[in-house]
Write an enzyme that holds these catalytic residues in place. Structure first.
Site, PDB file in Angstrom:
ATOM      1  N   CYS A   1      27.838 -49.428 -12.958  1.00  0.00           N
ATOM      2  CA  CYS A   1      28.706 -50.563 -13.296  1.00  0.00           C
ATOM      3  C   CYS A   1      30.183 -50.291 -13.056  1.00  0.00           C
ATOM      4  O   CYS A   1      30.965 -51.212 -12.841  1.00  0.00           O
ATOM      5  CB  CYS A   1      28.462 -50.984 -14.741  1.00  0.00           C
ATOM      6  SG  CYS A   1      29.181 -49.876 -15.970  1.00  0.00           S
TER       7      CYS A   1
ATOM      8  N   HIS B   1       3.983 -44.500  -8.961  1.00  0.00           N
ATOM      9  CA  HIS B   1       3.776 -45.156 -10.264  1.00  0.00           C
ATOM     10  C   HIS B   1       3.703 -46.672 -10.085  1.00  0.00           C
ATOM     11  O   HIS B   1       2.855 -47.341 -10.665  1.00  0.00           O
ATOM     12  CB  HIS B   1       4.926 -44.834 -11.229  1.00  0.00           C
ATOM     13  CG  HIS B   1       4.923 -43.426 -11.725  1.00  0.00           C
ATOM     14  ND1 HIS B   1       3.923 -42.936 -12.527  1.00  0.00           N
ATOM     15  CD2 HIS B   1       5.800 -42.406 -11.543  1.00  0.00           C
ATOM     16  CE1 HIS B   1       4.183 -41.665 -12.803  1.00  0.00           C
ATOM     17  NE2 HIS B   1       5.313 -41.315 -12.215  1.00  0.00           N
TER      18      HIS B   1
ATOM     19  N   ILE C   1       9.967 -32.409  -5.243  1.00  0.00           N
ATOM     20  CA  ILE C   1      11.269 -31.969  -5.772  1.00  0.00           C
ATOM     21  C   ILE C   1      11.203 -30.506  -6.206  1.00  0.00           C
ATOM     22  O   ILE C   1      12.126 -29.736  -5.956  1.00  0.00           O
ATOM     23  CB  ILE C   1      11.743 -32.874  -6.929  1.00  0.00           C
ATOM     24  CG1 ILE C   1      11.992 -34.297  -6.411  1.00  0.00           C
ATOM     25  CG2 ILE C   1      13.016 -32.317  -7.568  1.00  0.00           C
ATOM     26  CD1 ILE C   1      12.411 -35.291  -7.487  1.00  0.00           C
TER      27      ILE C   1
ATOM     28  N   HIS D   1      12.992 -46.431  -2.267  1.00  0.00           N
ATOM     29  CA  HIS D   1      14.429 -46.181  -2.460  1.00  0.00           C
ATOM     30  C   HIS D   1      14.975 -45.012  -1.646  1.00  0.00           C
ATOM     31  O   HIS D   1      16.169 -44.882  -1.505  1.00  0.00           O
ATOM     32  CB  HIS D   1      14.744 -45.982  -3.946  1.00  0.00           C
ATOM     33  CG  HIS D   1      13.978 -44.853  -4.577  1.00  0.00           C
ATOM     34  ND1 HIS D   1      12.753 -45.039  -5.157  1.00  0.00           N
ATOM     35  CD2 HIS D   1      14.246 -43.538  -4.677  1.00  0.00           C
ATOM     36  CE1 HIS D   1      12.305 -43.893  -5.611  1.00  0.00           C
ATOM     37  NE2 HIS D   1      13.174 -42.950  -5.318  1.00  0.00           N
TER      38      HIS D   1
ATOM     39  N   THR E   1       8.043 -42.073  -8.095  1.00  0.00           N
ATOM     40  CA  THR E   1       8.310 -43.372  -8.733  1.00  0.00           C
ATOM     41  C   THR E   1       7.565 -44.491  -8.003  1.00  0.00           C
ATOM     42  O   THR E   1       6.998 -45.387  -8.634  1.00  0.00           O
ATOM     43  CB  THR E   1       9.829 -43.672  -8.693  1.00  0.00           C
ATOM     44  OG1 THR E   1      10.508 -42.601  -9.329  1.00  0.00           O
ATOM     45  CG2 THR E   1      10.171 -44.972  -9.389  1.00  0.00           C
TER      46      THR E   1
ATOM     47  N   ASP F   1       2.281 -24.003 -10.279  1.00  0.00           N
ATOM     48  CA  ASP F   1       1.579 -25.283 -10.105  1.00  0.00           C
ATOM     49  C   ASP F   1       0.078 -25.024 -10.092  1.00  0.00           C
ATOM     50  O   ASP F   1      -0.357 -23.919  -9.760  1.00  0.00           O
ATOM     51  CB  ASP F   1       2.003 -25.973  -8.792  1.00  0.00           C
ATOM     52  CG  ASP F   1       1.747 -27.485  -8.824  1.00  0.00           C
ATOM     53  OD1 ASP F   1       2.720 -28.227  -9.040  1.00  0.00           O
ATOM     54  OD2 ASP F   1       0.581 -27.907  -8.659  1.00  0.00           O
TER      55      ASP F   1
ATOM     56  N   SER G   1      11.710 -33.553 -15.403  1.00  0.00           N
ATOM     57  CA  SER G   1      10.454 -34.316 -15.462  1.00  0.00           C
ATOM     58  C   SER G   1      10.520 -35.393 -16.541  1.00  0.00           C
ATOM     59  O   SER G   1      11.375 -35.362 -17.428  1.00  0.00           O
ATOM     60  CB  SER G   1       9.300 -33.367 -15.782  1.00  0.00           C
ATOM     61  OG  SER G   1       9.465 -32.824 -17.086  1.00  0.00           O
TER      62      SER G   1
HETATM   63 ZN   LIG Z   1      12.927 -40.843  -5.486  1.00  0.00          ZN
HETATM   64 ZN   LIG Z   2      28.610 -47.574 -15.944  1.00  0.00          ZN
END
Ligand SMILES: [Zn+2]
Ligand SMILES: [Zn+2]
Length: 347
Positions: free
Chosen positions: A98, A48, A180, A68, A45, A200, A268
């Site tokens: 949330c 990207h 991963i 992250h 990520t 792969d 993916s």
């Molecule tokens: Zn990650």
């Molecule tokens: Zn939620």
């Protein structure tokens, strides 16, 4: 923290790249903690976002600090925080949920309709410090090396995918051996899979899959994966396919190599809609197809901790490169080329 400033990798422009800058150490709210980041790993990520592809252009809003995946130590806590203490070693569930949508209310917070992602929708951990909701903390055993603890979040994706159904005594194909996928090989082995077939195009990554316990390696650029899998499974196909490549051709091969009644679990994110022969490859085969997102909160984290602390999964062979925060560009270049496992930055 002398001058209240810290080093951070800032996604500062609506363009490829990022810049190492001095930014203020974040303030924390009553329900938040401040963490000193000891190790942070680069995720697909982040690549990207670094490369500024279509997805990141539509999602992220520079300038902000990205990243992250991390492990660190709590150095400050808000006055209403009671689940972690200063000095605790922690990582974080990266999905901030949330707590009140239908999914959150039914034990499925990983598919919360209002998910915010650390380092995507708010400031992340490519920095000396990160401020996060205390609720998202996962306490690490202090004996767990920081670089190992920093990859628990992506390992959790692998654990969630592989263990989304029965694995013991079964044949498992892992399609796509990015970090991963490579870790998923180790998870499938630990869970008692009879065969773990890693696929792969990249030989470097197949070699890492071998180190993680793959029983067969298939390079679809050199041999027909459907023929090889058929030979390895007496012509019936594999029980489980974990799709981690996102490539439309590989994904179709996954549906063809799974045996009748088998399972295809897809982690993916193909960039465009993929054409699948639903009649022949899903309905008549009576297979189960699952979309996998995030980590179950917090069952997956418990499984991850158990697999690491018991030594059932050793991710060390998969952590191939270490850099300082200042050297982040080298790390991103390696990730773009693909000749690496996990790249860890040490602030
Ligand atoms: Zn990650
Ligand atoms: Zn939620």
């Amino acid at each position: 923290m002398a001058n209240n400033m810290m080093k951070a990798i800032v996604k500062d422009k609506m363009a490829p790249g990022a810049t190492l800058k001095q930014v203020p150490i974040p303030e924390i709210g009553d329900l938040e903690v401040l963490i000193q980041v000891k190790a942070t790993s680069i995720c697909g990520t982040d690549v990207h976002i670094y490369a500024w592809d279509e997805w990141s252009q539509s999602r992220v809003k520079p300038p902000y600090v990205f990243g992250h995946e991390f492990a660190g130590v709590v150095v400050k806590k808000g006055k209403l925080v009671n689940n972690v203490e200063i000095g605790d070693h922690v990582s974080a569930e990266t999905h901030i949920v949330c707590g009140h949508c239908p999914q959150c209310l039914t034990g499925q917070a990983h598919i919360c309709a209002n998910t915010q992602i650390i380092g995507v929708d708010r400031d992340g951990c490519f920095a000396e410090y990160v401020a996060l909701p205390a609720e998202n903390m996962w306490k690490n055993d202090p004996s767990l090396p920081f670089e190992v603890a920093s990859v628990q979040e992506p390992l959790g994706n692998g654990v969630h995918t592989v263990l989304a159904g029965d694995v013991a005594g079964k044949s498992v194909a892992i399609i796509g051996c990015g970090p991963i996928g490579i870790m998923s090989v180790g998870v499938a082995k630990a869970a008692g899979a009879s065969q773990v077939i890693a696929l792969d195009l990249n030989e470097y990554r197949l070699d890492l899959a071998k180190k993680m316990g793959a029983t067969s390696l298939v390079n679809p650029g050199k041999e027909n994966p459907l023929e090889v899998v058929s030979q390895l499974t007496n012509g019936y196909g594999v029980d489980v396919v974990c799709e981690m490549s996102g490539h439309p051709v590989a994904m179709n091969q996954g549906f063809k190599m799974v045996k009748n009644g088998g399972r295809v679990s897809i982690l993916s994110l193909p960039v465009k809609p993929v054409e699948i022969d639903i009649t022949n490859d899903i309905v008549f085969k009576g297979i189960t197809v699952q979309g996998i997102t995030g980590r179950r909160m917090y069952e997956t984290w418990q499984q991850v901790s158990g697999l690491l602390s018991s030594g059932q999964v050793d991710v060390q062979p998969m952590i191939t490169h270490h850099f300082s925060l200042e050297e982040f560009e080298k790390g991103f270049e390696l990730m773009l080329q693909g000749n690496c496992g996990k790249v860890v930055l040490h602030p």
